[in-house]
Every structure is written in C-alpha cells, then in structure tokens.
Write a protein that holds these residues in place. Sequence first.
Motif, PDB file in Angstrom:
ATOM      1  N   ASN A 217      64.964  22.304  78.617  1.00  0.00           N
ATOM      2  CA  ASN A 217      65.813  21.497  79.496  1.00  0.00           C
ATOM      3  C   ASN A 217      67.266  21.584  79.066  1.00  0.00           C
ATOM      4  O   ASN A 217      67.728  20.793  78.274  1.00  0.00           O
ATOM      5  CB  ASN A 217      65.407  20.023  79.430  1.00  0.00           C
ATOM      6  CG  ASN A 217      63.897  19.875  79.515  1.00  0.00           C
ATOM      7  OD1 ASN A 217      63.265  20.472  80.391  1.00  0.00           O
ATOM      8  ND2 ASN A 217      63.328  19.122  78.576  1.00  0.00           N
ATOM      9  N   THR A 218      67.950  22.562  79.578  1.00  0.00           N
ATOM     10  CA  THR A 218      69.349  22.668  79.188  1.00  0.00           C
ATOM     11  C   THR A 218      70.204  23.151  80.342  1.00  0.00           C
ATOM     12  O   THR A 218      69.872  24.140  80.989  1.00  0.00           O
ATOM     13  CB  THR A 218      69.491  23.639  78.013  1.00  0.00           C
ATOM     14  OG1 THR A 218      68.654  23.210  76.951  1.00  0.00           O
ATOM     15  CG2 THR A 218      70.925  23.711  77.525  1.00  0.00           C
ATOM     16  N   PRO A 219      71.293  22.414  80.633  1.00  0.00           N
ATOM     17  CA  PRO A 219      72.235  22.898  81.667  1.00  0.00           C
ATOM     18  C   PRO A 219      73.046  24.046  81.085  1.00  0.00           C
ATOM     19  O   PRO A 219      74.124  23.835  80.522  1.00  0.00           O
ATOM     20  CB  PRO A 219      73.107  21.661  81.955  1.00  0.00           C
ATOM     21  CG  PRO A 219      73.003  20.822  80.710  1.00  0.00           C
ATOM     22  CD  PRO A 219      71.742  21.158  79.990  1.00  0.00           C
ATOM     23  N   LEU A 220      72.481  25.251  81.161  1.00  0.00           N
ATOM     24  CA  LEU A 220      73.066  26.400  80.472  1.00  0.00           C
ATOM     25  C   LEU A 220      74.517  26.659  80.845  1.00  0.00           C
ATOM     26  O   LEU A 220      75.339  27.011  80.006  1.00  0.00           O
ATOM     27  CB  LEU A 220      72.234  27.646  80.757  1.00  0.00           C
ATOM     28  CG  LEU A 220      70.873  27.694  80.047  1.00  0.00           C
ATOM     29  CD1 LEU A 220      70.108  28.940  80.454  1.00  0.00           C
ATOM     30  CD2 LEU A 220      71.080  27.676  78.538  1.00  0.00           C
ATOM     31  N   GLU A 221      74.819  26.438  82.133  1.00  0.00           N
ATOM     32  CA  GLU A 221      76.184  26.783  82.586  1.00  0.00           C
ATOM     33  C   GLU A 221      77.250  25.883  81.946  1.00  0.00           C
ATOM     34  O   GLU A 221      78.403  26.247  81.833  1.00  0.00           O
ATOM     35  CB  GLU A 221      76.281  26.716  84.120  1.00  0.00           C
ATOM     36  CG  GLU A 221      75.939  25.370  84.736  1.00  0.00           C
ATOM     37  CD  GLU A 221      74.420  25.121  84.769  1.00  0.00           C
ATOM     38  OE1 GLU A 221      74.027  24.048  85.173  1.00  0.00           O
ATOM     39  OE2 GLU A 221      73.637  26.024  84.382  1.00  0.00           O
ATOM     40  N   ALA A 222      76.795  24.670  81.439  1.00  0.00           N
ATOM     41  CA  ALA A 222      77.772  23.738  80.850  1.00  0.00           C
ATOM     42  C   ALA A 222      78.149  24.120  79.424  1.00  0.00           C
ATOM     43  O   ALA A 222      79.125  23.627  78.893  1.00  0.00           O
ATOM     44  CB  ALA A 222      77.202  22.311  80.837  1.00  0.00           C
ATOM     45  N   LEU A 223      77.335  25.025  78.830  1.00  0.00           N
ATOM     46  CA  LEU A 223      77.591  25.345  77.421  1.00  0.00           C
ATOM     47  C   LEU A 223      78.620  26.460  77.287  1.00  0.00           C
ATOM     48  O   LEU A 223      78.529  27.474  77.968  1.00  0.00           O
ATOM     49  CB  LEU A 223      76.289  25.770  76.737  1.00  0.00           C
ATOM     50  CG  LEU A 223      75.247  24.648  76.612  1.00  0.00           C
ATOM     51  CD1 LEU A 223      73.937  25.224  76.094  1.00  0.00           C
ATOM     52  CD2 LEU A 223      75.751  23.547  75.691  1.00  0.00           C
ATOM     53  N   PRO A 224      79.560  26.249  76.318  1.00  0.00           N
ATOM     54  CA  PRO A 224      80.614  27.244  76.154  1.00  0.00           C
ATOM     55  C   PRO A 224      80.224  28.308  75.123  1.00  0.00           C
ATOM     56  O   PRO A 224      79.163  28.247  74.528  1.00  0.00           O
ATOM     57  CB  PRO A 224      81.764  26.409  75.604  1.00  0.00           C
ATOM     58  CG  PRO A 224      81.069  25.380  74.785  1.00  0.00           C
ATOM     59  CD  PRO A 224      79.738  25.111  75.420  1.00  0.00           C
TER      60      PRO A 224
END
Lengths: 171, 627
Positions: free
Chosen positions: B336-343
């Motif tokens: 469960n991870t909002p991948l696009e939010a990670l830099p």
Amino acid sequence: MRSAFALFTRATVALVCLVLLSGGASALEPAKGKVVLTVLGKVAEKNTANGAAFDMDMLEKLPQQSFTTMTPWDSKPIQFSGPLLRDVLAAAKANGTTIKAAALNDYQTLIPLDDTRKFNVILAHKMNGAAIPVKTKGPLFIVYPYDSKDELRSAVYYERSAWQLKSLTIE
Amino acid sequence: MPSRSNHQSFLLRLALATGAMALAIASLLVFEVAQMRTIRQTGGLLTDSLTALVFQFEREFLRLRQSVEVSVADPGPIDAEALSLRYDIFLSRVTLLRDSPTTRVLDQRPEYQRVVGLLGSFVAKADGVMAEAPPDRRALAALQAELFEMGPGVQALSLAADSLVARQLEHQAQTMLDQSNLIIGLTVTQLLMLLVASAALVVRQRRQEAERLAMEKLSADLQEARQLAEAANRGKSQFLANMSHELRTPFNGLMGMLDLLEATPVSPQQADYIGTAQASADHLLALLNDILDVSAMEAGKTKLKPSPVNLPRLLQDVEALVSPQALAKGLAFTFNTPLEALPWVEVDATRLKQILFNLLSNAVKFTPQGAVSMTVVERGRTDGKIELAFEIKDTGIGIDAESLANLFHRFYQADSSKTRSFGGTGLGLEISQSLARMMGGGIAVQSKLGEGSVFTLRLGLAIAKAPAVLSATPADSVPESVGSSPAAADPVPQRSQPSRVLVVEDHPVNRKLMGMLLERMGLHVSFCENGQLALDLVQKEVFDAVFMDVNMPVMDGLTATRHVRALAAPVSSVPIIVFTADVMDEATERALAAGADGFLSKPVKIDELQQAVDKHLPGHAQAAMGA
C-alpha cells in the motif's frame, strides 16, 4: 721678744688652722661622739689623719632609709633603718672601685662600689626601730634590700652584708 | 582482608608505643621538676653556711676565753671595755647559733643541745659579771673555768656540724646520682622505643611496597588476560570471515554447475531436483552473506554508498522479489504505497533493499497463514529532507514480551526450537538494525504472541534531484548480493566472428565453470593460471575482454590489471572484469582503482555474467540459450 715672736707664730699657725678647719666644716666636721665608722683609703674628705670618721650622730644626720626584709639569719622579717651606703661614701668623697668592709670580729668582705649605685644598700643602725647593740650584730650593719630582687637572695650578697661594721677601706 | 587488619594492628601498636613514649617523657619531666626543687631547697638551706656559722661561734668562744684568761692572769687593771666588746661579739654569735634558721638542722643533735644548754647557764652568770666595771677578777676566774669546761663540747659541735654538712652533701650527691640514673634509664628506654617504632615503620613500609607490587602484577596480569581474550575474539571473527570467504570459492563451482545442469535436457523429475538444489544453494549463499556482513560491521569496514535512488522503482524491485515467496506460501501480499508521491532520495540502495527484503522475508517466514503487507508512510518533509516509515505487518505467530527485548541481538531467534523449524542464521535482524542506524534511522517492533507483528523502519533521507533522462538501468548500479532483478536482455545484432576472451583463474573447477558459461554465450575462451601468464598472453594474442580472478599465486589479479593498463595501446584498453570471493565493499573500490572495468562477486551467477558480457562486449553475438 723672742717669746712674743713665738706667740705670734703660734697665733698665726692657730689662725691658719682655724681657717683651714672652718673651710672644711661645710663638708665633714670632726666626730664629736664615739667614732662608730671610719672610712679609709681613697677618700677626699678627711676629718682625721687617715680618713673620715663618723659618730652615730653624723650618720643619723644623713638622709635615712628604711625597709623591711627577710634575712638568712633570722626566721622573721626585720625592719632596717639607716643612711644609704652611697650617701655615707659621698660624705667622705670616696672614689674607687672596691670597698673593703671590716667588722669588730675581724670579718672582712669586698663590696664592689657599683653595688652602692645599683642597689639601695643601707648602713643600718636600727633594727625594728631600736639601736643595734654589738650582741645583736650592731652597731652598724650593711643591709641589701634582699626581698626587692631575686639576685640579691644569694650567697654573693649575703657575704657582702657585714655586721658589727667597723671600717670601710676604699680601694 | 588481611592487609586491613594488619594495618589496624600496626596503627594500634604505633599508638601504644607513642603513648608509652609520652608517659616516659612525662615521668622524666616529673623527675626534672623534683630535682630542680631539691636544688632550690638545698640552696635555701644553705643560704648561710652552717660550718661558717659554727666555726665563727667557736672562734669567738676561744677569743673570749683568751681575753678572760688574760684579764685573770694579768695583775694590772682589767681593760673592761675591750672585755665587754669581746663578750658582746660572743653574745651575737650565741644568738645566731640559737636563733638562725641555718642551725635548725642541728636542733636534734646532742652536741648542739648540750652546748646550747651550757651556754644558757653561762650567759646568765656572765651577764652579771660583765655588768660590773671593772668585773670582779675572781668571778672572771670562775667564768674562765666554766669556759674551759665547755671547750670540748664546743669543739664537738663544730665536728658535728661539719659531719652533718658532709653527710648532707653526700646525700644530695646521691640523690642527684639516683635521679641522673633514672633519667638515663628513661632516656635509654625512650631511645629503644624510638628504634622499635622506626623499625616497625620500616617493616610496614616494606610490606606495603610488596602489596603494591603484587597489586601491580595482578593488574598487569588482568590486562594481559583481557588482551588475550580480545585477541582470541578477534581471531574467531577473523576465522569466521575467512571461512565464509573460502567457502564461496567451491560454492561458486557448485552453483555454476547447477546452472549448467539446468540448461541440459533433463526429465521433469530431474529438473525438480535441480530446482531444489538451487534453492538450497541460494539459501546457503544468503547465510554466507549474512556472516560476511556481520564480520565487516564488526571490523568497521562497512561503508554506505548513498546515491540518488528512484524510491518507487526500488520498492517495486523488492515487491517483485517477495511476492512470489508469499504467493508460494498461500499468503496475501499487499503493497500500500502511493508510489507517485515518493521522491528520489539519497540512499545506499543495496543496503535499503537488504533491510526491506530481510524484514519482508521474516514476515513471510513466520506467518503460516493470513497476510503480509508493506506500507510506506511519509511522516514529514522539511527543507530537503523526508521522514519515511516503512511498516511491514504480518498476521504471523507474533513474539512474546521477553523475546521482544532480545530481538535485535546476535544469533537470537524468538525461540531456539523455532530456529530449526524456520532456519536462518539469526543475524538478519541485527544486520538490518545496524544498517538502519548507520543510515541515521532505526527499526522498531510491536508484537503480541499469536497476534502477528509490525516492524517499522524509520529513515530520514535527503531528497535528491531526479536525473534529467530516466535511464533503463536498475535503481542501483552496484552488483547485488541479496538478489537482483532479471536483466532485460535486449537482442543485439549478431556478429560473424566470435569474440575472444581470456579467463585468468588459478582454481581448476572455477576455471572450467567460467569457461563453460562463457562458451555457452558464444565466446571463444582462452585460459591461464595467474596474473603473470595473463600479462604475457595479452601481449601475444588479441583478446576482446579479460576475466580476472584476484587471489592468485605468482601475480595477483589487481597487480596484473595495473600492468596491463601500463602497456602500450591498444592492449592497455582491453576491458578487464575482475571477479572475486571477497565481497567487502572495499574490494570493488580496489578493483576499480586498479583499472578494472567491471566487478563480479563469486559465486558468479549466469545473469550477472551475461550482463557483464553485454556491457563490455557490446558487438558480441548473443547466444541463443536462455539463462
């Protein structure tokens, strides 16, 4: 004529003698009573051929001192009275370093003249207010104020305390 | 302690000796005072001489007697005055003899009492006679007779006084002598005590010195023992590291052969056996890697190599590795991870993957049924930094409170009985925790027995700028020890002439393995056994690449690499790929510093070798065989 000359001569000698005697009268008169002390040796003021002779009257006329002290010769304190030894010596114009004191019983002792200046040494002629007979160490007794100083309570000063004193010879 | 009681008894003895000495000095003082008093007393008694006094008396007695005698014998008139003076002087002596304190010591002598008694009656009579002037000659004669009678008594008195004084002096001398003896005795005693005391001090001093030396020796022994223990511990660690390293070499051959065997025509049953053998080998490799990691950490040799990392890509790589394991066990795996939010972040990608893979593997391993999930939560973002929490949750067996406390310690597993059922070195969590701390973060755990666990890795990472052109290369460029995603093997245009490669390897099995792998990739392979031979060969023949082992006799691989680089072009530019069992971080650095173009760790895996060939021999015809 000859006797008149002799008389004159005698009168002159007597006059000279009188003048001489009256000149010395201011210092030391001859003793009138019985001589109790003779100061011999180096004395400038003489009233006898040998030195200065004092009778009791002459000693009593000097300024008198009095003190009470214990002595080794008695078990009680005693009051001694008499002129200061230095006053007696001054009266005879004594000038030396040592006093040879001689007693009636032929006792002899040497006292440095300094003692008379350092201490109030007296020539006592009274004990407890009474004249001192020969049988109680009189008539004159050299007394140091033993109780005033520790150093005076020693054989040195006891030996210098001549009693039945007869004469002082200044050397 | 014996030394303490010794010390106390010594102090006691010293105190006693000092006290005794003080007593001795005190008694000495008492005697001195007594002696002084005695001297004073005698001084007081002798204020006037007793002998002189008695002698003077006797003298005046004799003189009076002579005067009386003369007066009696002389027929002429009596000199009354002279006689009276003599008598008075005699009287003064009688008074002194009777009353002077000096004669008090004579009081009890019979000689004295007798003379005083006789004198009493004589004076009473004589006073009367002397009072008359002149005295009566006959009365004087009577007095004379009495005086003669008294003579021997008076002389006896003189002798008595003399002997008394002599005895008194003797007594005084004796007293002084006695006191002197006493003082000498006390002084000698004092001296002896002082000697004893000083001797005791010397003995004490020596004993203390000996104790001190013993203590120093003990301390030195302990120090030595400690150093020996440390050395032994270091030796064990070193042995473990060496063994792990040595195991990798034969293991390389084993795994390579399995890979080769898999590629041959086998029955389905054989393929299954081979798969199982490969899985076992992978497991064994993971264990060796763990031991090497711990050894490196203990030696302080582990260094992080942060670089810009595409975090979503890295997480996807991890998911790709773990989800097959979970699925194989029938577990639900969610990510469960909002991948696009990670830099992009600055991190050592290999090590971060290692941690996550370890935590996820554990979760899968200890969960018999249910689900495993990973959630990445952003906890905060400040000026150029991002706080992340990687939560790995499972529905597994959980951990009891006691075990929880020891979880991150070496070789610890929740239950030693479980070690057998679940396997593993027990080093994984320790390694993960150490790495997380090196990155400036940490791992926390929440768990209850039977209710599953939540492991949370928290990291504060610097945000990195994404590279301008997104490359197709993996997130990290360093060869991985945990595992790597299969490379996308793009077909490359074929070449007519096969490339020539040289394998430099002293170990015959590994030489054979490398040769078989590379030949299967369509390469023409030559061999030699050490760096010196390699250096000779490259100057005689032309090679398109050299695969160089590091540890070899005669000349090692790194030295050979440096020599090749020092040769004239074009030989000097031949691609050199170093391979070694030494997987310490610095091994890569040393290889690259020596001039190597690539680095492979043993055991060499087919896909890694394929990547290296693709990279360094781009024009080479790809073999048709799949790895």
